[in-house]
Design a protein around this motif. Sequence first.
Motif, PDB file in Angstrom:
ATOM      1  N   GLY A  78      -4.567  -1.878   3.691  1.00 43.31           N
ATOM      2  CA  GLY A  78      -5.588  -1.234   3.893  1.00 43.31           C
ATOM      3  C   GLY A  78      -7.084  -1.316   4.740  1.00 43.31           C
ATOM      4  O   GLY A  78      -7.943  -1.293   5.062  1.00 43.31           O
TER       5      GLY A  78
ATOM      6  N   ALA B  67      -5.062   2.341   0.121  1.00 45.03           N
ATOM      7  CA  ALA B  67      -4.628   1.935   1.761  1.00 45.03           C
ATOM      8  C   ALA B  67      -3.626   2.446   2.324  1.00 45.03           C
ATOM      9  O   ALA B  67      -3.880   2.434   3.732  1.00 45.03           O
ATOM     10  CB  ALA B  67      -3.157   0.682   0.958  1.00 45.03           C
TER      11      ALA B  67
ATOM     12  N   CYS C  98      -5.123   3.052   6.135  1.00 49.35           N
ATOM     13  CA  CYS C  98      -4.085   2.113   6.939  1.00 49.35           C
ATOM     14  C   CYS C  98      -4.106   3.726   8.165  1.00 49.35           C
ATOM     15  O   CYS C  98      -4.378   3.429   9.586  1.00 49.35           O
ATOM     16  CB  CYS C  98      -2.607   2.547   6.583  1.00 49.35           C
TER      17      CYS C  98
END
Length: 636
Positions: free
Chosen positions: A186, A259, A263
Amino acid sequence: MAPTLTALGIVFGDIGTSPLYAMQTVLQDHGHTVTPDEVLGVLSLIVWTIVLVVAVKYCVFVMRADNDGEGGVLALTALVTGARNEDDIQDAPTYRRLWRSSIQKILLSAGLFGGALLFGDSVLTPSISVLSAMEGMTVAAPSASHYVLPAALAILVMLFVAQRAGTSVIGALFGPVMLVWFLAIGGLGLLSCTHHPEVLRALDPLRALRFLAENGWRSFILLGGVFLTVTGAEALYADMGGVGRLPVRLAWFVIVLPALLLCYGGQASALMDAHTLPPNPFYGLIPSSWGHVPVWIMVGLATLATIIASQSVVTGVFSLTQQAIQVGWFPGVRLHHTSEHESGQIYVPLLNWMIMAATLALTTTFGSSARLAGAYGMAVSTTMLLTSLLYGAYLHRRRHWPLWATAAFVGCLLIVDCAFFAANMLKIADGGYIPLVIALALYAVMSIWQRGTMALQDTNTQATVSPDALEQDLRRHDIPRTPGHVVFLSRVNEPVPPIVGLHVRQFGGLPQHAITLSIVFRRDVPRIAPSERIVRKTFKNVLEHITVHYGFMETPRLLEALAAASDDGAPVSPDDAIFLAEHDEIVAADTPRAFGGLRRWERPVFAFLYRNARHSIDQFALPPDRLVEIGRRIAL
């Protein structure tokens, strides 16, 4: 906080490691050149797939369908096939009873096949996860590419060899490691997004729809790769019983979802200035100015995360196997409990080595996560489709939704499920047939075993007699009552099972304290309250019948149950009693007869499975010096 941390380690390993290979697979399917519009379109598809499938379908809706706290396709199957409605009454019209029976068979078949598909998925998940982590070595050191496959194979071997030790020790590390993993991906994603804030435009669902419309057939092909971002979603539901619904939802919405979105957004941002697809977009999150050390650190962290993901999938299969065995849906195999305190920690040696052999073979054959991605997703997409259908049955049977409302809601779920299922069908030629072949083989075994055990139970039930008939025979033939406590272990829940007659014929008497004991595994609930576990019936001058109930998630403790029955007044002494059980041999009948729908060609298959299966008597931990088995041949 502790349950949420546990959920991170147990539940989210599979979906949490998808960023290692998902974006790379999607863009490879689209072509090796990338443009900003293509990247934003793919990112929008990924974002809304995660939101619709995981956040909405599973976290908001499907996780409500718990079977006394337990989730997963088999628990849901037990829940809906155990439901009863007005069609069950004896005076219902024939066509309604036939319809009810047909629906029951369809739902049971769907659940069994869904469970079998998870076995196929357990072979692919370790391969693609560990390979994708090891491929990071080529980013840090391109000359190390020839070490990727050997390193992946070595890690996989260690993973499966370590299964016999259980997860009680390393399990405590799962949560913290996965927390560090999600914070790392993240944080790197957020840092990358700051270079191209325009990736936020992917949050517009119209961009995903426009991308699908503009690319036509090519965008449909991409859906198979996009689906890889949610391949661990079924674990949220399957592992709900181990950690609880609230911790799973909390971990997802607070940690995992942000996260993952950061990402994937970071990977898209790193690709905005690229014209060709790099070897691995995930490791492109790490700025090149940082050098090679951070890359090696992420390789190590990714390796730990993929090991956790693989461990969770494999142990999930072990738990699924125990459930299937106890409700009569799978032949008995040897089980080892790896913890004295946690009954859910199971190790199944036979399955462990079979999965290891298949995983190593697949890893060696495909050699890279990109090639393996062609085989991945078929099993999970089919399981998700079946879960939606079973969830519809749950809404109608258990929640009493009207049929039209159920059809409308499930239809919305199936639009997404069918799109991904159809896209994954295109992968069959590239290896998608592998999990399907495994699942079909296991489904055949489970189906034959389930119907064969029903046929055997029907045969045993027909051989039972009433307590009154037994008492009359004892008097008519002047059969003596011998001293001692003997417990007859019965395969049917009847007071006088066939083994009593076998004993009388072979030994010429009936013990003064004769107890028939039936063990009933409830298919509709995972656990039985202690107050409802034991049911006693006394037939004066004949015998005492005890029924011990267990849920499909419980490990039977027969001596403890007998001790509780003794304390309640049953004439049995667990420390002194002799236990008698049947040892059946299945043979082909001279004249074929239909028992429980078992076909002619299935009978020798069932006989082979029954001969080699570990029978329920072996799991009761009875003293071997006080256990006597009486042989019997049964013709099917």
